[in-house]
Scaffold this motif. Structure first.
Motif, short mmCIF file in Angstrom:
data_model
loop_
_atom_site.label_atom_id
_atom_site.label_comp_id
_atom_site.label_asym_id
_atom_site.label_seq_id
_atom_site.Cartn_x
_atom_site.Cartn_y
_atom_site.Cartn_z
N ASP A 88 34.23 126.11 47.16
CA ASP A 88 33.75 124.84 47.69
C ASP A 88 34.45 124.58 49.02
OD1 ASP A 88 32.02 124.07 45.53
OD2 ASP A 88 33.81 123.65 44.35
N LEU A 89 33.66 124.39 50.06
CA LEU A 89 34.20 124.13 51.40
C LEU A 89 33.86 122.71 51.83
CD1 LEU A 89 33.30 127.39 53.38
CD2 LEU A 89 35.52 126.74 52.45
N THR A 90 34.81 122.08 52.50
CA THR A 90 34.59 120.78 53.13
C THR A 90 35.11 120.85 54.55
OG1 THR A 90 34.85 119.64 51.01
CG2 THR A 90 35.04 118.31 53.01
N HIS A 91 34.27 120.52 55.52
CA HIS A 91 34.65 120.58 56.93
C HIS A 91 34.34 119.25 57.60
CE1 HIS A 91 35.45 122.05 60.89
NE2 HIS A 91 34.19 121.88 61.29
N ASP A 92 35.26 118.77 58.45
CA ASP A 92 35.09 117.46 59.06
C ASP A 92 34.20 117.47 60.30
OD1 ASP A 92 36.66 118.58 61.05
OD2 ASP A 92 38.38 117.24 60.75
N GLY A 93 33.72 118.63 60.71
CA GLY A 93 32.82 118.73 61.85
C GLY A 93 33.49 118.92 63.19
N SER A 94 34.82 118.95 63.21
CA SER A 94 35.51 119.04 64.50
C SER A 94 35.38 120.41 65.15
CB SER A 94 37.00 118.70 64.32
OG SER A 94 37.62 119.60 63.42
N VAL A 95 35.05 121.43 64.37
CA VAL A 95 34.88 122.77 64.94
C VAL A 95 33.41 123.12 65.09
CG1 VAL A 95 35.37 125.22 64.64
CG2 VAL A 95 37.08 123.53 63.98
N THR A 96 32.61 122.89 64.06
CA THR A 96 31.19 123.27 64.11
C THR A 96 30.32 122.23 64.78
OG1 THR A 96 30.61 122.27 61.98
CG2 THR A 96 31.48 124.52 61.94
N GLY A 97 30.81 121.00 64.86
CA GLY A 97 29.99 119.92 65.40
C GLY A 97 29.26 119.14 64.34
N TYR A 390 43.30 123.64 56.10
CA TYR A 390 43.53 124.50 57.26
C TYR A 390 43.39 123.66 58.52
CZ TYR A 390 42.73 128.40 54.02
OH TYR A 390 42.79 129.28 52.97
N GLY A 391 44.25 123.97 59.50
CA GLY A 391 44.18 123.29 60.78
C GLY A 391 44.58 121.83 60.70
N THR A 392 44.26 121.09 61.75
CA THR A 392 44.55 119.66 61.83
C THR A 392 43.26 118.91 62.06
OG1 THR A 392 46.73 120.10 62.78
CG2 THR A 392 45.84 117.87 63.04
N GLY A 393 42.98 117.93 61.19
CA GLY A 393 41.74 117.20 61.31
C GLY A 393 41.76 115.91 60.55
N SER A 394 40.58 115.42 60.17
CA SER A 394 40.44 114.10 59.58
C SER A 394 40.25 114.11 58.07
CB SER A 394 39.25 113.38 60.23
OG SER A 394 38.05 114.11 60.04
N LEU A 395 40.36 115.26 57.42
CA LEU A 395 40.24 115.30 55.97
C LEU A 395 41.44 114.61 55.32
CD1 LEU A 395 38.91 118.93 55.33
CD2 LEU A 395 37.61 116.79 55.50
N PRO A 396 41.31 114.16 54.06
CA PRO A 396 42.42 113.45 53.40
C PRO A 396 43.73 114.23 53.41
CG PRO A 396 40.42 113.20 52.13
CD PRO A 396 40.10 114.17 53.24
N GLY A 397 43.65 115.55 53.35
CA GLY A 397 44.87 116.36 53.37
C GLY A 397 45.42 116.63 54.75
N GLY A 399 43.80 118.30 57.25
CA GLY A 399 43.22 119.46 57.90
C GLY A 399 41.80 119.20 58.36
N HIS A 400 41.23 120.17 59.10
CA HIS A 400 39.82 120.04 59.48
C HIS A 400 38.90 120.72 58.47
CE1 HIS A 400 39.96 124.18 60.85
NE2 HIS A 400 40.80 123.89 61.84
N THR A 401 39.45 121.64 57.63
CA THR A 401 38.65 122.33 56.62
C THR A 401 39.47 122.48 55.35
OG1 THR A 401 37.57 123.59 58.37
CG2 THR A 401 37.23 124.35 56.12
N ASN A 402 38.84 122.22 54.22
CA ASN A 402 39.48 122.42 52.92
C ASN A 402 38.68 123.45 52.13
OD1 ASN A 402 39.43 121.59 49.77
ND2 ASN A 402 41.44 121.15 50.65
N ALA A 403 39.39 124.41 51.54
CA ALA A 403 38.77 125.43 50.70
C ALA A 403 39.30 125.31 49.28
CB ALA A 403 39.05 126.83 51.24
N GLU A 404 38.39 125.22 48.32
CA GLU A 404 38.75 125.18 46.90
C GLU A 404 38.03 126.33 46.21
OE1 GLU A 404 39.11 121.42 44.22
OE2 GLU A 404 37.10 122.24 43.88
N THR A 405 38.77 127.16 45.51
CA THR A 405 38.16 128.38 44.98
C THR A 405 38.73 128.78 43.63
OG1 THR A 405 37.71 130.71 45.48
CG2 THR A 405 39.81 129.82 46.24
N TYR A 406 37.89 129.39 42.81
CA TYR A 406 38.28 130.00 41.55
C TYR A 406 37.25 131.07 41.22
CZ TYR A 406 34.63 127.16 39.32
OH TYR A 406 33.44 126.59 38.98
N SER A 407 37.50 131.87 40.16
CA SER A 407 36.55 132.92 39.81
C SER A 407 36.73 133.36 38.37
CB SER A 407 36.73 134.14 40.74
OG SER A 407 37.94 134.81 40.44
N TRP A 408 35.75 134.08 37.85
CA TRP A 408 35.86 134.69 36.54
C TRP A 408 35.25 136.08 36.58
CZ3 TRP A 408 31.27 136.26 34.54
CH2 TRP A 408 30.10 135.59 34.93
#
Length: 418
Positions: A88-97, A390-397, A399-408
């Motif tokens: 799951d990715l969340t991006h604040d738009g500061s890089v992609t627009g 990752y990076g510096t941005g406006s997300l709650p953490g 950063g400008h992008t947050n990655a959440e991952t798991y697998s089976w």
């Protein structure tokens, strides 16, 4: 005008992310995105532990080749493991627009496990040959369903054909060597700044084991595995870059003991250090990584019950500033776009987020399945959810992008014993 340029820059960022990093979601595990027997038939149920006393022939062919001498007669194994990543990715738009949140649309991946071993002692030669085919590494992502991702999607898969020889120097000491011929395919899914291509690589593995009777010690070293993707990324109006992408060299050590419960309980421990920081291309986004794995196997008659736990530290290079793989810019329809620190951090977040740390596995084996010479091995595994900014941005953490991952993953294989 600024908005147009900003959006174009975002497209170029994703182009570079897909074209050069080639993503990191499919097959990704605690070993970065290298497998190291974590999806093998029996070792998969023991968190991949196999450097000292592997329990399936695929793990000896693609692990420590000195362990080949532990397998007598002729054996043939055929199976597959199914792997499902969730990102799951969340991006604040500061890089992609464009700000977006999206789950990777990748489906289940099938990883083949085929191997054969031949004991040569009947010919008066104290050695065992091994051949095998499996996926040794793989990455991929699919975010095309979200317009904010600007059509991001790609796959990078490395298949390996291994040929190995284990030689019994004494009753206690064995040495081994294996050669890997790899076929790497990079499918970018882009039309203007990159293209699909493939390459063949070569790697060597050297190993040794020492047997005390109840405790087996094993160690191995793998060389780097290099692939060159010709004319992969457009860097100017009339020129293209052909990046060298190296899988890192690895050094590993394992211990396995079966002195408990009258030899029916096997305990195993492996540690592998991966030299990402010396591997071309990946050295710009990863630091060296150490992975430890613990496994146990209880034998009860024809049944074997397995459990394992693995831990790998996060290899993300927090000090990266770019460029990547010697490529300092990519070319779009508005001209060259530099790979600065912001862009590089975005690539780490969306395409190189191998941030798994904890893995738990279970498995079983049954001797004499269907017929006396046929054995069955099966396993399931879960890589626990991790996330980071990752990076510096406006997300709650922050950063400008947050990655959440798991697998089976789950797999099964049949082994014929002759």
């Amino acid at each position: 005008m600024y908005k147009v340029i900003h959006m174009t820059r975002g497209i170029s960022v994703l182009t570079m992310a897909i074209g050069c990093i080639s993503t990191a979601n499919c097959f990704a595990g605690p070993h970065g995105y290298d497998l190291h027997n974590t999806l093998s038939p029996a070792s998969g149920g023991m968190a991949g532990t196999s450097l000292a006393r592997p329990q399936d022939i695929s793990s000896t062919v693609f692990g420590n080749p000195a362990t080949l001498t532990q397998f007598k007669g002729t054996k043939f194994s055929f199976g597959a493991t199914f792997y499902m990543p969730e990102v799951d990715l969340t991006h604040d738009g500061s890089v992609t627009g464009t700000a977006f949140s999206e789950n990777s649309g990748t489906d289940v991946f099938a990883v083949p496990n085929t191997a054969i071993t031949q004991d040569l002692r009947g010919l008066g030669f104290p050695a065992t040959l091994g051949l095998g085919l499996t996926a040794v590494s793989g990455i991929g992502a699919e975010f095309r369903g979200n317009p904010g991702s600007l059509g991001a999607g790609a796959e990078f898969i490395i298949l390996g054909v291994n040929a190995g020889l284990g030689y019994e120097v004494t009753d206690r000491i064995s040495l081994g060597f294996a050669a890997t011929i790899s076929f790497a395919e990079l499918d970018l899914g882009l039309s203007s700044t990159s293209a699909a291509t493939h390459d063949i690589g070569l790697r060597g593995t050297f190993g040794a084991t020492y047997d005390t009777g109840t405790t087996m010690y094993g160690a191995y070293y793998q060389t780097e595995l290099k692939h060159t993707f010709d004319n992969q990324v457009q860097t100017s109006a009339n020129s293209y870059a052909s990046p060298d992408i190296e899988q890192p060299s690895n050094i590993g050590f394992g211990i396995a003991n079966n002195s408990l419960m009258h030899g029916n309980l096997l305990l195993a421990f492996d540690v592998i250090h991966k030299f990402w920081d010396d591997a071309k291309f990946w050295q710009d986004v990863y630091d060296d990584q150490t992975v430890v794995s613990l496994g146990a196997q209880l034998t009860r008659g024809s049944w074997k019950y397995r459990i394992g736990y693995g831990y790998g530290d996060d290899p993300t290079d927090t000090g990266t500033t770019g460029p990547i793989g010697g490529i300092s810019q990519v070319f779009s329809n508005v001209g060259p776009i530099p790979l600065n620190q912001q862009v590089t951090q975005y690539i780490q977040a969306t395409q190189a987020e191998v941030i798994y740390k904890h893995r738990l596995t279970l498995g079983f084996g049954y001797k004499g399945f269907l017929a006396p010479p046929i054995d069955l091995d099966a396993h399931v595994g879960w890589q626990f959810k991790e996330d980071r900014d990752y990076g510096t941005g406006s997300l709650p953490g922050g950063g400008h992008t947050n990655a959440e991952t798991y697998s089976w993953h789950t797999g099964v294989a049949l082994t014929w014993n002759f």
